[in-house]
Design a protein around this motif. Structure first.
Motif, PDB file in Angstrom:
ATOM      1  N   ILE A  14       0.844  -1.206   0.000  1.00 58.83           N
ATOM      2  CA  ILE A  14       0.000   0.000   0.000  1.00 58.83           C
ATOM      3  C   ILE A  14       0.875   1.250   0.000  1.00 58.83           C
ATOM      4  CG2 ILE A  14      -1.693   1.298   1.342  1.00 58.83           C
ATOM      5  CD1 ILE A  14      -2.696  -1.526   2.322  1.00 58.83           C
ATOM      6  N   GLY A  18       0.926   4.220  -2.654  1.00 61.54           N
ATOM      7  CA  GLY A  18       0.901   5.613  -2.225  1.00 61.54           C
ATOM      8  C   GLY A  18       2.047   6.392  -2.831  1.00 61.54           C
ATOM      9  N   SER A  42      -5.486  11.236  -1.747  1.00 59.76           N
ATOM     10  CA  SER A  42      -5.297   9.804  -1.992  1.00 59.76           C
ATOM     11  C   SER A  42      -3.918   9.364  -1.536  1.00 59.76           C
ATOM     12  CB  SER A  42      -5.434   9.477  -3.477  1.00 59.76           C
ATOM     13  OG  SER A  42      -6.581  10.054  -4.004  1.00 59.76           O
ATOM     14  N   SER A  46      -3.156   6.689   1.492  1.00 57.56           N
ATOM     15  CA  SER A  46      -2.449   5.435   1.204  1.00 57.56           C
ATOM     16  C   SER A  46      -1.179   5.342   2.027  1.00 57.56           C
ATOM     17  CB  SER A  46      -2.081   5.359  -0.276  1.00 57.56           C
ATOM     18  OG  SER A  46      -3.202   5.597  -1.064  1.00 57.56           O
ATOM     19  N   PHE A  82      -6.901   1.021  -3.168  1.00 58.68           N
ATOM     20  CA  PHE A  82      -6.233   2.311  -2.990  1.00 58.68           C
ATOM     21  C   PHE A  82      -6.035   3.030  -4.320  1.00 58.68           C
ATOM     22  CE2 PHE A  82      -5.483   0.245   0.981  1.00 58.68           C
ATOM     23  CZ  PHE A  82      -5.588   1.274   1.899  1.00 58.68           C
TER      24      PHE A  82
END
Lengths: 482, 451
Positions: A14, A18, A42, A46, A82
């Motif tokens: 994740i 990100g 976002s 993340s 995500f």
């Protein structure tokens, strides 16, 4: 099941998503795009969640096979989740279902879109869409292994779970080096393609997007009419060539590039020869049929057919020609190619050429054994015997592939008006292609399908990308025992 | 000449039997007491019961001044180590028997030298080559290459359509001498001899020629044989051992259709993995029903090369009964060859012992014999006339050769000459000598070679 270890490892993935989200964020900031806020949000979400999971204390318990499968499966589901954030937060996509569908379609390199109009979307969002495909093409797990040694816990099993094909090949003694070298080759090809596309008439932004979508055999585009929009025969041939390259086994590219540039590497590979023969035969066959039934010119027809055949067999899904206008024979050929897919160890989906080839050989040997009951013969590939266990797993894979396909068609048909659409939508998603036939044909999109159908298809995409069994094995009760 | 033989197995036994008659000093090393005892009682040999791969072996006295060391035990690895040790103990020349096909890659000269091996003999390879030769050219019963392959020694079985039937040797010579070809030997009813000018060719004779290799095709056509046919033949091989596998591998690269029958399931799977076009069938090669189901009646050749003599015999006899195929049978005992070829319908019998010991002939001349071949009691030796030989400068008629010895072919300055009785021999000539086995020591002594 080692929940803590899995969550910790998921944190890494994740965090990686990100980190990648930062690229379109910076791009949005540079061009001062309307979706800057959405991207900032976002990335922050993340990175925070990823870092949070990574903070979990280390587990001392051993990492088992089932943990590896669970990690790989959840990693892909999480990446989809995500990756969907920018679509949802920017308001470009109205519902969570659609956002998740679009994001999963990107990561699994399917390229099925719910966008009716593409050109009015903000550029950073389109870049992120192409990036998800590029990340998913060589595999997010492989990427993670290449960058952070942390994922070594799963070893070969998680590598094997993600790399397509009956057996994953270790190119170097260390998995991390194999992952690095695969990503390096992938990167180099992408850079070359960006250069070519830019040089021959695309804008830099489009060159990057199309190169990402081509090398990952994804098929997202920045125009409504896909590659046809450029109206450039040269660009079409270049993209055809690179789609075909992306559909080859990257182990071959590795041996060619790192072991002295010998063309023999390619010539001696029987899977590659099978794949190229199929492409050539289908292209010539379909071109012939079209020319017989219409008055179209030779070169444009050949180009259109070659592009479409390569695009569908490599499971890319770019379009130049509306193949729904072709004779039904041509459409049937395309449907079969969609199921076959590219080579093992490539970025393509489908059941893979090598499996089809080996099953055909197996059937030949079985028939020969009927004529000669005492015959001793094994299926061979390049003069080495293919082990029975490998053949067995290929046969069971084909069976499970068809089973999943049939059940998905049943589920999809609950909410879809016609048969062609139900069947082709499932095949297009399970084989990670994108466009199908009927309502989901090359000139249409998945927007008007029912929400339930979209969830089924999203699951199909992940199943197809991970070659079904990785995900399916989690449904065994044994996988969940402590 | 002093020869040390390590390993008194089948080939070793046969060799000793032949060599002890030729008056060489023989030492035999083996671990088996019984065999050695038997050898000692039968022949004039010195025996030594010891382990070859033992460091004490290095100090053995009989190795110090030996001219030739033959490592022919059943184990490739033992042979290789024995050669290495013998070489360091002072043996002049070593010959190593290597059967395993995997070791073929090591044939490269440098790697052999480092192992102390001067020559390799591979019985499997020799027998397989001979069988392949029979399949490719069935009328050619024997072929040996002299002078590094430039001169062929060819043996033809005279069939009914052979154009030479009824001709005398003198008439044949009139036809073929212009191409540098000469008749060397004639074999009739198991007796091999030097033909006189008056001998006439009969059906079922075996006629041997010296022929420059490039003129071989011309000779075939003259005798009425067509070109070596490229037509695909059906070949059935019973037995997938070393020999069977090798024959199948060589034949499957040609247009021939090969079927291999192997009883053992594991072995069948193993050879199936190593062969690509050949069909491997797993059943007992003496089961008539199964042979019939696999089309025994359509075969052109039936080759039985299992390790069991009696199985080979049975299978070949059954094949002959139910098909028109030419049958080739692998046997162990030398006597069987003549019996089978005369008394049964089996076309050819072949024995690894004979083939192997034949190929060892050339090593028994103290390095002066370049190449050798034997047929029955006759031998063909390729000799180089060295400085100081008694023959250099002599006229052939002046040499005391006797009835059973002749010079078949001469090579001088890259030219093949058919020698007459008044031909003058010169130093540096290559002489192809036809000699009876019993006269060999005498003749070689005369020539200037100590045996």
């Amino acid at each position: 099941m080692q929940y803590r270890s899995i969550l910790k490892a998921l944190g890494v993935i994740i965090l990686l998503v990100g980190g990648c989200l930062l690229i379109p964020t910076v791009y949005a900031w540079v061009i001062d795009s309307s979706d800057l806020e959405a991207f900032v949000l976002s990335s922050v979400i993340s990175i925070l969640i990823g870092a949070g999971l990574l903070m979990l204390p280390k587990s001392k318990k051993p990492f088992k096979n089932q943990d590896g499968f669970a990690l790989v499966s959840f990693a892909w589901l999480a990446a989809g989740l995500f990756g969907a954030l920018p679509f949802l937060l920017s308001g470009a996509v109205p519902t969570f279902t659609d956002a998740y569908f679009e994001s999963v379609s990107g990561f699994t390199t399917t390229g099925a879109s719910i966008f009716t109009v593409i050109e009015d979307k903000p550029l950073p969002l389109l870049l992120w869409r192409s990036m998800t495909q590029w990340l998913g093409g060589m595999g997010i797990i492989v990427l993670t292994i290449a960058i952070v040694p942390y994922l070594d816990i799963g070893g070969m099993s998680i590598f094997q779970a993600e790399v397509p094909g009956p057996t994953a090949e270790k190119l170097t003694p260390k998995i991390q080096d194999t992952a690095k070298v695969l990503w390096f080759i992938y990167f180099v090809f992408t850079v070359i393609l960006i250069g070519l596309l830019w040089f021959f008439g695309m804008t830099p932004f489009e060159a990057v997007n199309y190169a990402f979508a081509t090398m990952s055999t994804g098929g997202f585009s920045t125009r409504n009419t896909s590659v046809a929009a450029f109206n450039s025969p040269l660009l079409e041939w270049i993209i055809t060539l690179f789609m075909a390259i992306a559909g080859m086994n990257f182990a071959l590219h590795f041996r060619f590039l790192f072991r002295g540039f010998k063309l023999k590497v390619y010539q001696q590979d029987s899977e590659l020869m099978f794949y190229l023969t199929i492409i050539l035969a289908s292209t010539l066959g379909v071109t012939g049929v079209i020319l017989l039934q219409s008055t179209a010119g030779f070169e444009p027809t050949l180009r259109g057919v070659a592009f479409t055949v390569v695009s569908l067999v490599t499971t890319t899904g770019f379009g130049t020609a509306d193949y729904e206008l072709w004779p039904v024979f041509g459409q049937m050929i395309l449907l079969l190619l969609m199921i076959m897919g590219g080579c093992a160890g490539s970025t393509a989906g489908g059941v893979k050429s090598v499996r089809l080839m080996l099953v055909l050989k197996y059937i030949y040997v079985e028939m020969l054994k009927m004529l000669h009951p005492h015959l001793v013969r094994d299926v061979k590939m390049q003069d080495t015997v293919v082990e029975r266990s490998v053949l067995g797993s290929i046969l069971s894979f084909l069976f499970i592939y068809i089973t999943v396909m049939v059940f998905s068609i049943l589920l999809v048909s609950l909410q879809t008006p016609d048969m062609i659409t139900s069947i082709s939508a499932v095949i297009a998603c399970l084989s990670n292609i994108g466009p199908g036939l009927g309502m989901v044909g090359p000139t249409d999109n998945y927007a008007q399908l029912h929400d339930f159908t979209k969830w089924v298809l999203s699951l199909n995409m992940v199943l197809g990308r991970l070659e079904i069994l990785t995900l399916l094995v989690l449904f065994l009760p044994q996988s969940w025992t402590k | 000449m002093k020869i040390v033989i390590a390993g008194a197995g089948e080939v070793g036994f046969h060799l000793i039997e032949r060599l002890h008659r030729e008056g060489v000093t023989l030492s035999v090393i083996d671990t088996d007491k019984m065999i050695l005892k038997e050898l000692e009682s039968q022949f004039h040999v010195q025996v030594d019961q010891s382990n070859i791969i033992d460091s004490r072996f290095l100090r053995k006295a009989h190795l110090k001044d030996a001219d030739l060391f033959l490592a022919i035990t059943n184990s490739d690895e033992t042979n290789m180590i024995a050669c290495k040790m013998a070489k360091s103990a002072g043996v002049i020349k070593t010959v190593c028997r290597i059967r395993s096909i995997q070791l073929e890659g090591a044939k490269k000269k440098a790697s052999l030298e480092s192992l102390g091996i001067d020559h390799i003999i591979n019985p499997v390879e020799l027998v397989a080559d001979e069988i392949v030769q029979m399949v490719m050219a069935p009328n050619l019963v024997d072929r040996h290459l002299f002078d590094a392959g430039r001169l062929s020694f060819l043996g033809y079985k005279v069939q009914s359509y052979n154009t030479f039937i009824g001709f005398s040797i003198a008439e044949i010579h009139g036809k073929i001498s212009c191409m540098g070809i000469s008749v060397a030997l004639l074999s009739r009813q198991e007796r091999c001899f030097l033909p006189t000018q008056e001998h006439r060719i009969e059906l079922a004779d075996q006629l041997y020629f010296f022929c420059p290799t490039q003129n071989h095709q011309w000779l075939r056509q003259l005798m009425g044989y067509t070109k070596v046919s490229a037509k695909s033949k059906r070949v059935m091989i019973n037995g997938g051992g070393h020999i069977g596998l090798r024959v199948a591998r060589q034949l499957e690269t040609t247009a021939h259709q090969v079927k291999v029958i192997e009883t053992n399931e594991t072995r069948a799977q193993k050879i199936a993995a190593r062969l690509s076009k050949a069909m491997i069938l797993q059943f007992d090669g003496t089961e008539l029903k199964k042979l019939a189901a696999e089309g025994i009646d359509e075969q052109d050749f039936f080759i039985s090369v299992t390790s069991l003599e009696e199985v080979n015999l049975t299978a070949c006899l059954m094949a002959k009964q139910h098909s028109e195929a030419k049958a080739i049978c692998l046997v162990k005992q030398q006597e069987l060859i003549a019996i089978l070829e005369r008394a049964t319908k089996i076309d050819r019998a072949i024995s690894p012992r004979i083939t192997t010991s034949r190929s060892l002939d050339r090593f028994f001349g103290g390095g002066r014999i370049q190449s050798a071949f034997s047929q029955g009691s006759m031998q063909v030796l390729e000799l180089k006339l060295f400085e100081g030989s008694n023959w250099a400068g002599a006229r052939i008629s002046d040499l005391d050769l006797g009835d059973a010895t002749a010079i078949g072919m001469l090579k001088r300055e890259d030219q093949y000459l058919l020698p007459g009785s008044d031909t003058l021999l010169k130093e540096g000539d290559l002489v192809l000598l036809l000699v009876h086995r019993l006269d060999k020591p005498e003749i070689l002594k005369n020539f200037g070679l100590a045996v």
